[in-house]
Design an enzyme around this catalytic site. Sequence first.
Site, PDB file in Angstrom:
ATOM      1  N   LYS A   1       0.778  -1.132  -0.120  1.00  0.00           N
ATOM      2  CA  LYS A   1      -0.042   0.108   0.033  1.00  0.00           C
ATOM      3  C   LYS A   1       0.887   1.202  -0.042  1.00  0.00           C
ATOM      4  CE  LYS A   1      -3.811  -2.077   0.076  1.00  0.00           C
ATOM      5  NZ  LYS A   1      -4.773  -1.632  -1.033  1.00  0.00           N
TER       6      LYS A   1
ATOM      7  N   ASP B   1      -0.320   0.004  -4.456  1.00  0.00           N
ATOM      8  CA  ASP B   1      -1.776   0.159  -4.610  1.00  0.00           C
ATOM      9  C   ASP B   1      -2.167   1.659  -3.769  1.00  0.00           C
ATOM     10  OD1 ASP B   1      -4.461   0.244  -4.637  1.00  0.00           O
ATOM     11  OD2 ASP B   1      -4.513  -1.747  -3.585  1.00  0.00           O
TER      12      ASP B   1
ATOM     13  N   GLU C   1      -2.001   0.627  -8.703  1.00  0.00           N
ATOM     14  CA  GLU C   1      -3.538   0.433  -8.633  1.00  0.00           C
ATOM     15  C   GLU C   1      -4.235   1.351  -8.237  1.00  0.00           C
ATOM     16  OE1 GLU C   1      -4.276  -3.589  -6.972  1.00  0.00           O
ATOM     17  OE2 GLU C   1      -5.860  -2.975  -5.890  1.00  0.00           O
TER      18      GLU C   1
ATOM     19  N   GLU D   1     -11.743  -2.648  -8.309  1.00  0.00           N
ATOM     20  CA  GLU D   1     -12.354  -3.109  -7.191  1.00  0.00           C
ATOM     21  C   GLU D   1     -13.470  -2.030  -6.997  1.00  0.00           C
ATOM     22  OE1 GLU D   1      -8.746  -2.709  -4.837  1.00  0.00           O
ATOM     23  OE2 GLU D   1      -9.818  -1.608  -3.233  1.00  0.00           O
TER      24      GLU D   1
ATOM     25  N   ASP E   1     -14.381  -7.913  -9.549  1.00  0.00           N
ATOM     26  CA  ASP E   1     -14.628  -7.876  -8.016  1.00  0.00           C
ATOM     27  C   ASP E   1     -15.973  -8.720  -7.913  1.00  0.00           C
ATOM     28  OD1 ASP E   1     -14.326  -6.134  -5.266  1.00  0.00           O
ATOM     29  OD2 ASP E   1     -16.157  -7.098  -5.453  1.00  0.00           O
TER      30      ASP E   1
ATOM     31  N   HIS F   1      -9.588  -8.614  -7.748  1.00  0.00           N
ATOM     32  CA  HIS F   1      -9.627  -7.918  -6.609  1.00  0.00           C
ATOM     33  C   HIS F   1     -10.218  -8.941  -5.444  1.00  0.00           C
ATOM     34  CE1 HIS F   1     -11.412  -5.676  -3.411  1.00  0.00           C
ATOM     35  NE2 HIS F   1      -9.998  -5.444  -3.108  1.00  0.00           N
TER      36      HIS F   1
HETATM   37  C1  LIG Z   1     -10.102  -1.344   2.112  1.00  0.00           C
HETATM   38  C2  LIG Z   1      -9.437  -2.424   1.694  1.00  0.00           C
HETATM   39  O1  LIG Z   1      -8.664  -3.211   2.617  1.00  0.00           O
HETATM   40  C3  LIG Z   1      -8.525  -2.164   0.560  1.00  0.00           C
HETATM   41  O2  LIG Z   1      -7.417  -1.609   0.873  1.00  0.00           O
HETATM   42  C4  LIG Z   1      -8.348  -3.307  -0.453  1.00  0.00           C
HETATM   43  O3  LIG Z   1      -9.347  -3.926  -0.771  1.00  0.00           O
HETATM   44  C5  LIG Z   1      -7.056  -3.088  -1.443  1.00  0.00           C
HETATM   45  O4  LIG Z   1      -7.454  -2.158  -2.298  1.00  0.00           O
HETATM   46  C6  LIG Z   1      -6.801  -4.387  -2.162  1.00  0.00           C
HETATM   47  O5  LIG Z   1      -6.514  -4.170  -3.192  1.00  0.00           O
HETATM   48  O6  LIG Z   1      -6.915  -5.521  -1.447  1.00  0.00           O
HETATM   49 MG   LIG Z   2      -6.711  -2.231  -4.082  1.00  0.00          MG
END
Ligand SMILES: C[C@H](O)[C@@H](O)[C@@H](O)[C@H](O)C(=O)O
Ligand SMILES: [Mg+2]
Length: 472
Positions: free
Chosen positions: A254, A282, A308, A337, A360, A387
């Site tokens: 992240k 991401d 991402e 997502e 998703d 996702h």
């Molecule tokens: C709020 C969530 O955990 C996201 O951070 C999550 O879906 C993330 O974008 C991902 O790609 O896994």
């Molecule tokens: Mg993500």
Amino acid sequence: MFKPARHGEVGGVSLQRSQQQKPLRSHDRLNLCAEMSHKIVNLRVRDVRFPTSLEQHGSDAMHTDPDYSAAYVVLDTDSGLKGFGLTFTLGKGTEIVLCAVKALAGLVIGKSLQEIVSNFRGFYRLLTSDGQMRWLGPEKGVIHLATAAVLNAVWDLWARAEGKPLWKLLVDMDPKQIVSCIDFRYITDVLTEEEALDILVKAQEGKKQREDQMLKEGYPAYTTSCAWLGYSDQQLKQLCSDALKSGWTRFKVKVGADLEDDIRRCRLIRKMIGPSSTLMIDANQRWDVAEAISWVSRLAEVKPLWIEEPTSPDDILGHAAISKALAPLGIGVATGEQCHNRVMFKQFLQASALQFVQIDSCRLGSVNENLAVLLMAYKFQVPVCPHAGGVGLCELVQHLILFDYICVSADLRNRMCEYVDHLHEHFTSPVVIQDAHYMPPKDPGYSCEMLEESVNRHEYPEGDIWKQEIQK
Ligand SMILES: C[C@H](O)[C@@H](O)[C@@H](O)[C@H](O)C(=O)O
Ligand SMILES: [Mg+2]
């Protein structure tokens, strides 16, 4: 229109169990009676929340304290067979999704499974195009999340009635029947029903070998569990070294809150995983377009495969500009997502605004709409990397990506399915990961069913877990 089912069939597919099923329990035998049409007599929906924010699991640059949650749907039928479905949320507001599910319930209760699946396209249209409720969407936002939860439960019910895991139900379906589940409205300018059929018919070749390969090797996965934004460097190192020991070679980190932190964390991970492993980053929609380009350019030294969600999920042309600017650095753009329907995916593909399609299972209108996106992605030759994570998303989407490989793409290059190591213990058929691969589920259904005890304990706000939290 799809031909009506013959006696003893559900939607034209004979009621037989696949080879690799667990032995029938007497309860299942009762339900599989071919005479049954499985009339839906009740729909229940519950607000189930897990306090993941306490340990920063799932945190990113925009969602700093998610409580992984679900609007959890159970369909009861007159035969005793049940269908389980869900859509994913981050805690607050799940009660709004519950209201939307309840608003759709009247369109479902009273219908038999046979009636639904013999005209699944019509049923999808009924749910998404109600003359009054479509004003709430159409096909986006809370009402579409609700549609996903309800339709996921219908697909689960169908797969259970067939005694097959959902991926196998899809793999065994005649291409014509698959196409009959898709609503092509608004996408015929890029994919007609005939083209979709043609893709599926051509991919029949080699299908058996690919199915055997998946049963043996599983579908390649990557992990996001090591590097949530709220994790300390120490935690990140520990989780990364554990993951390497368990055979993971693809990692997502992240980014997006602080550039210096991102550079430090990404260097740390790249150093640990080595140059031959795959790294993705991401940003969860944190930046404006120009900022995305300059920020990611600074991270190019760690050689990410993709960035991402660099910007607003609705900004198709913004994503196109970012894709164009980052292409010379060898960095692709991934999104999906929060891409709310097939029309959005169509335009992302038309505009070359993404290089990785992230379907998703709970954002789009269930399997029906995901099928449309898989086929469009194939047409544009863009790899699909679903996702997953959250609560239940891994359980569900593994079925779709297995179908994609066996019956559509026949390709594993640049493809992998996300994996997140949280909350699987709450499901009756949790995902099975072996050597960083998703092993095809064997139990009948769409793997959506949660343990009753987990649902009771985590139901919001009455469950024990929440009563304790409120008392603190
Ligand atoms: C709020 C969530 O955990 C996201 O951070 C999550 O879906 C993330 O974008 C991902 O790609 O896994
Ligand atoms: Mg993500």
